[in-house]
Scaffold this motif. Structure first.
Motif, mmCIF file in Angstrom:
data_model
loop_
_atom_site.group_PDB
_atom_site.id
_atom_site.type_symbol
_atom_site.label_atom_id
_atom_site.label_comp_id
_atom_site.label_asym_id
_atom_site.label_seq_id
_atom_site.Cartn_x
_atom_site.Cartn_y
_atom_site.Cartn_z
ATOM 1 N N UNK A 196 2.407 99.927 44.560
ATOM 2 C CA UNK A 196 1.438 100.465 43.599
ATOM 3 C C UNK A 196 2.107 100.642 42.230
ATOM 4 N N UNK A 197 1.363 100.295 41.198
ATOM 5 C CA UNK A 197 1.840 100.516 39.823
ATOM 6 C C UNK A 197 0.990 101.616 39.197
ATOM 7 N N UNK A 198 1.638 102.577 38.573
ATOM 8 C CA UNK A 198 0.900 103.592 37.809
ATOM 9 C C UNK A 198 0.880 103.122 36.358
ATOM 10 N N UNK A 258 -1.108 88.401 33.501
ATOM 11 C CA UNK A 258 -0.391 87.507 34.428
ATOM 12 C C UNK A 258 0.574 88.231 35.369
ATOM 13 N N UNK A 259 1.109 89.380 34.955
ATOM 14 C CA UNK A 259 2.158 90.014 35.763
ATOM 15 C C UNK A 259 1.547 90.830 36.890
ATOM 16 N N UNK A 315 11.280 97.393 32.733
ATOM 17 C CA UNK A 315 10.087 97.500 33.584
ATOM 18 C C UNK A 315 9.104 98.573 33.157
ATOM 19 N N UNK A 316 9.182 99.026 31.902
ATOM 20 C CA UNK A 316 8.270 100.103 31.488
ATOM 21 C C UNK A 316 7.012 99.581 30.789
ATOM 22 N N UNK A 334 4.095 103.473 34.142
ATOM 23 C CA UNK A 334 4.678 104.806 34.293
ATOM 24 C C UNK A 334 5.494 104.920 35.574
ATOM 25 N N UNK A 335 5.087 104.195 36.606
ATOM 26 C CA UNK A 335 5.941 104.097 37.799
ATOM 27 C C UNK A 335 5.562 102.852 38.582
ATOM 28 N N UNK A 336 6.472 102.464 39.482
ATOM 29 C CA UNK A 336 6.296 101.208 40.205
ATOM 30 C C UNK A 336 7.082 100.104 39.504
ATOM 31 N N UNK A 337 7.225 98.988 40.215
ATOM 32 C CA UNK A 337 8.067 97.895 39.694
ATOM 33 C C UNK A 337 7.217 96.645 39.485
ATOM 34 N N UNK A 338 6.979 96.292 38.228
ATOM 35 C CA UNK A 338 6.198 95.071 38.004
ATOM 36 C C UNK A 338 6.988 93.808 38.320
#
Ligand code: FES
Length: 317
Positions: A312-314, A304-305, A297-298, A278-282
């Protein structure tokens, strides 16, 4: 239809297709039809020790049963030996799916390049194109002519078939085949890593769109790319924030925390653990999503990622 929980299927028939390849027909225990699927789909099959292996569905998409072809790998981890040597008609196997990360896109014409057992997802695609009247050229490379499965079905599919037994002809002429295709052709490949790499580089050299690939094993570069530092994840459902240390995956952190997770290969090749971002960049390290998916990136494969150090990733879970 995707069945995310595994369930027991009965082996209805188990036939030898050729050199070390076994065709297993799987049926629902109570006789109900199994979910239908689209060409390119695969299922997870449980093997001893609690592991799962992924197999492309290679029968007819509308049939009430599923069919998979298993290549016996003498030096593999044991899953294919179990499915080829031990399993008998009447036995039950834990299965899950179908799932499709290798869909048949609409194109004017198609070049399918199969290496060995990599023929399995491409066969139903070629048959579908045949039913739809779309032209197909099918390059099929394998160790020997005898090790090629499904030649009869391929012959009946309407595809222009180019058989390439490597014991007599050497490595398939991938560059030439790709150069000879019109620019609008969709190029698909499933096979061992050197073949996939050759198809990718031939498409690049010819200035074409990247090919559509299905891998048996993680892309060699993918798992070593990118960060291995700690970062955080926030779970949208609970608001809980968890730290993912360098030596653990998001999946492991969620498992340890007692969350219900869905995973199978844990190598970034099956797509089972796909999670919306939902937010952040994997930082993607999987071999299943396309470059375009990676750029959007959604979503990400949480086995693994990762994410950049300290970010932070949401996650939608
Ligand atoms: S579990 Fe297979 S891609 Fe993550």
């Amino acid at each position: 239809v995707t069945q995310t929980e595994s369930f027991a299927a009965v082996v209805g028939q188990a036939d030898v297709l050729g050199d070390g390849i076994r065709l297993l027909r799987l049926m629902e225990r109570t006789g109900k039809a199994l979910p239908s699927w689209e060409p390119g789909a695969h299922i997870d099959v449980g093997v001893p020790g609690g592991a799962e292996r992924q197999y492309s569905l290679c029968g007819q998409p509308g049939a009430p049963y599923w069919e998979i072809a298993v290549q016996r790998e003498a030096n593999g981890r044991g899953g294919s030996r179990f499915l080829c040597d031990t399993v008998r008609a009447g036995d039950q196997l834990a299965v899950r799916g179908p799932r499709n990360h290798f869909p048949l896109i609409t194109a004017e014409t198609y070049l399918y390049i199969a290496g060995g057992i990599g023929v399995t997802p491409l066969l139903p695609m070629a048959e579908q194109c045949g039913r739809d009247g779309r032209p197909v050229r099918f390059l099929y490379g394998a160790r020997t002519r005898h090790s090629m499965a499904f030649l009869e079905r391929l012959g009946q599919s309407g595809a222009e078939l180019v058989l390439w037994p490597q014991d007599t002809k050497g490595f398939p002429p991938i560059g030439e085949e790709i150069r000879n295709m019109v620019p609008q052709a969709a190029v698909y490949c499933c096979g061992p890593s050197p073949m996939l790499a050759a198809v990718e580089s031939a498409c690049r050299a010819a200035g074409r769109q990247p090919p559509l690939l299905e891998r048996f094993a993680p892309d060699a570069g993918a798992l070593t790319d990118g960060e291995t530092a700690a970062f955080e994840i926030e779970l949208a459902s609970s608001g809980e924030v968890l730290s993912v240390p360098p030596d653990k995956s998001i999946l492991q952190v969620l498992d340890e925390r007692g969350y219900d997770t869905d995973a199978s290969c844990e190598e970034g090749i099956c797509g089972t653990c796909e999670t919306a971002v939902l937010s952040g960049v994997p930082i993607h390290r999987d071999s299943v999503l396309t470059d375009a998916d990676h750029q959007r990136g959604d979503c990400m494969m949480i086995c693994v990622s990762r994410a950049a150090a300290g970010t932070r990733l949401l996650l939608d879970r």
